[in-house]
Design a protein around this motif. Structure first.
Motif, PDB file in Angstrom:
ATOM      1  N   LEU A  91       0.803   4.144  -2.713  1.00  0.00           N
ATOM      2  CA  LEU A  91       0.471   5.512  -2.326  1.00  0.00           C
ATOM      3  C   LEU A  91       1.564   6.466  -2.773  1.00  0.00           C
ATOM      4  CD1 LEU A  91      -1.493   7.361  -0.804  1.00  0.00           C
ATOM      5  CD2 LEU A  91      -0.172   6.885   1.281  1.00  0.00           C
TER       6      LEU A  91
ATOM      7  N   ALA B 222       1.269   7.074  -6.416  1.00  0.00           N
ATOM      8  CA  ALA B 222       0.139   7.951  -6.723  1.00  0.00           C
ATOM      9  C   ALA B 222       0.496   9.414  -6.481  1.00  0.00           C
ATOM     10  CB  ALA B 222      -1.069   7.553  -5.872  1.00  0.00           C
ATOM     11  N   LEU B 223       1.027   9.716  -5.320  1.00  0.00           N
ATOM     12  CA  LEU B 223       1.364  11.102  -4.986  1.00  0.00           C
ATOM     13  C   LEU B 223       2.527  11.606  -5.827  1.00  0.00           C
ATOM     14  CD1 LEU B 223       1.039  10.909  -1.095  1.00  0.00           C
ATOM     15  CD2 LEU B 223      -0.632  11.748  -2.748  1.00  0.00           C
TER      16      LEU B 223
ATOM     17  N   THR C 205      -2.229   8.650 -10.811  1.00  0.00           N
ATOM     18  CA  THR C 205      -2.557   8.884  -9.409  1.00  0.00           C
ATOM     19  C   THR C 205      -3.877   8.234  -9.032  1.00  0.00           C
ATOM     20  OG1 THR C 205      -1.326  10.964  -9.364  1.00  0.00           O
ATOM     21  CG2 THR C 205      -3.030  10.661  -7.688  1.00  0.00           C
ATOM     22  N   SER C 206      -4.890   8.390  -9.886  1.00  0.00           N
ATOM     23  CA  SER C 206      -6.186   7.786  -9.574  1.00  0.00           C
ATOM     24  C   SER C 206      -6.065   6.271  -9.475  1.00  0.00           C
ATOM     25  CB  SER C 206      -7.209   8.170 -10.643  1.00  0.00           C
ATOM     26  OG  SER C 206      -6.826   7.681 -11.923  1.00  0.00           O
TER      27      SER C 206
ATOM     28  N   LEU D  78      -4.006   5.360  -6.224  1.00  0.00           N
ATOM     29  CA  LEU D  78      -4.736   5.660  -4.997  1.00  0.00           C
ATOM     30  C   LEU D  78      -5.828   4.627  -4.749  1.00  0.00           C
ATOM     31  CD1 LEU D  78      -5.150   9.559  -4.918  1.00  0.00           C
ATOM     32  CD2 LEU D  78      -3.856   8.114  -3.339  1.00  0.00           C
TER      33      LEU D  78
ATOM     34  N   THR E  53       0.822  -1.202   0.000  1.00  0.00           N
ATOM     35  CA  THR E  53       0.000   0.000   0.000  1.00  0.00           C
ATOM     36  C   THR E  53       0.859   1.255   0.000  1.00  0.00           C
ATOM     37  OG1 THR E  53      -1.734  -1.165   1.220  1.00  0.00           O
ATOM     38  CG2 THR E  53      -1.814   1.231   1.243  1.00  0.00           C
TER      39      THR E  53
END
Length: 437
Positions: free
Chosen positions: A80, A83-84, A376-377, A380, A76
């Motif tokens: 994450l 994504a960021l 990113t979508s 996430l 995860t």
């Protein structure tokens, strides 16, 4: 390599039919193949970072004395970070070009990967994986932006399918390598191998990947301009629909990636090597479907129709998995579960490249920002899916199937309700005309 070297790969002319320019010289085609290989390497890095590590997840739980749900946070955290990181690197590449942010990201990713091998506890490993994801995002987002710099229309869809073939080798080979590494060392050795691979990829990018975004096409507006570009993209309903459809399809994929080591090994008693073989077989299905998409379907069948079929097959496969895991068909063995997972993974080859292509066709002058939003979508939503599949422990596949089915249904709803595929041609023209310079 000069910062502003001309792009070596011929870009296609854009017209209503998205016809492809095939008049490239032999030298340009050879150089283009090299760039294709480099871009494939960049898109293969996340599968390598994820999939080579998968067979060792049960061992990590024992080595670091951590529960499975906590160890899954290492996945995860990496997601994450990816994504960021894409939200930052995408607009940066629109402003400063593709090479500089890419090389910085690859260097930081190299250091973070090496530190993962030295992590003394699961909390530190989660932190290093977060940094690894933040830096690794550069390769993902910039590879997509480079494709948008060089290609358009049908050619872009075909190129994404080609990238899927190259990057698809990674999930085929990575678990096999990871399983074999575990024969001679532990999970830390997996990260050491990833460190060497990261170093080789960074050297290849430094030597062989030219700048593809000319200075005249760059933006100097800073953060404000990037935010305005992203806001304009999100205001385009079909773009957002394709983005969400692809993102939730990715969530179904990542639910499989995160849960399958425990489902296959802990519930059905398979060895790490058997799991690696099954994972590789599923990845072959994804690659083959992607090549059928690029070589056979693209240019003959509407991209929206192929995307719709892919989403429908994912939904059916997830439904079958849920029925089997809840005991509707009685006690089933590994073979039916593996077959349903194979169908689900293969359908990703029809879904992901077409969702990305249809979204990127709606933007031209902000490809970095658009690529960042797409990535990113996806990551996430995938990061949210990862802990959910382990919420009921290591002894049932029901959470994995529930997450996959829910994600597939949401993806289908976004596609139908927001993209309105029956008006795609008109929407595409509108998006092109309203694209922000």
């Amino acid at each position: 390599m000069p910062e502003h070297a001309a792009a070596p790969t011929p870009r296609t002319d854009k017209d209503d039919d998205h016809t492809e320019n095939t008049s490239a010289s032999p030298a340009a085609r050879r150089t283009g193949l090299l760039v294709t290989f480099v871009l494939g390497g960049l898109t293969a890095t996340p599968p390598l970072a994820m999939d080579m590590y998968l067979p060792s997840l049960p061992e990590v739980t024992r080595s670091l004395h951590a529960p499975a749900a906590t160890v899954q946070l290492t996945l995860t955290a990496c997601l994450l970070g990816m994504a960021l990181g894409q939200l930052v690197v995408g607009p940066m590449s629109d402003r400063w070009g593709r090479r500089r942010p890419l090389l910085i990201g690859l260097a930081v990713n190299l250091v973070a990967t090496a530190l993962c091998a030295l992590a003394p506890n699961v909390e530190t490993l989660v932190a290093f994986r977060l940094v690894q994801g933040l830096a690794g995002a550069a390769g993902i987002v910039i590879a997509r932006a480079v494709v948008r710099d060089l290609y358009d229309g049908v050619a872009m869809a075909r190129f994404f399918s080609t990238l899927m073939l190259i990057s698809g080798v990674a999930p085929v080979v990575a678990p096999l390598i990871g399983g074999q590494i575990l024969r001679v060392t532990d999970w830390r050795g997996v990260f050491l191998v990833l460190t060497v691979i990261s170093a080789l990829l960074g050297a290849l990018v430094w030597l062989r990947l030219p700048e593809t975004l000319p200075p005249t096409d760059r933006h100097g507006g800073g953060v404000g301009h990037a935010l305005r570009s992203m806001r304009a993209l999100l205001a385009d309903l079909p773009f957002t629909g394709y983005m969400l459809a692809g993102g939730f399809a990715f969530a179904a994929l990542f639910a499989y990636i995160s849960a399958s080591p425990f489902v296959i090994q802990e519930i059905y008693g398979a060895s790490p090597q058997t799991f690696s073989l099954l994972f590789g077989l599923n990845s072959v299905g994804l690659v083959v479907a992607g090549q059928i998409n690029g070589k056979v379907l693209v240019g003959r069948v509407s991209l929206d129709k192929v995307l719709a079929v892919g989403l429908a097959v994912i939904t059916l496969a997830a439904t079958a998995l849920l029925l089997m895991s809840t005991g509707v068909f009685g006690e089933v063995g590994l073979a039916p579960i593996a077959a349903a997972l194979f169908v689900l993974m293969s359908a990703m080859g029809l879904t992901m490249p077409n969702a990305q292509t249809l979204a990127l066709l709606r933007t031209k002058h902000a490809a970095g920002s658009a690529s960042a939003l797409l990535g990113t979508s996806s990551f996430l939503v995938g990061a949210v899916a990862s802990p959910l599949v382990g919420i009921a422990g290591e002894h049932t596949a029901v959470p994995m199937a529930v997450v996959q089915l829910a994600a597939a249904l949401v993806a289908g709803a976004c596609f139908v309700g927001m993209c309105r595929p029956w008006t795609t041609r008109e929407n595409a023209r509108a998006g092109s005309e309203g694209d922000e310079s």
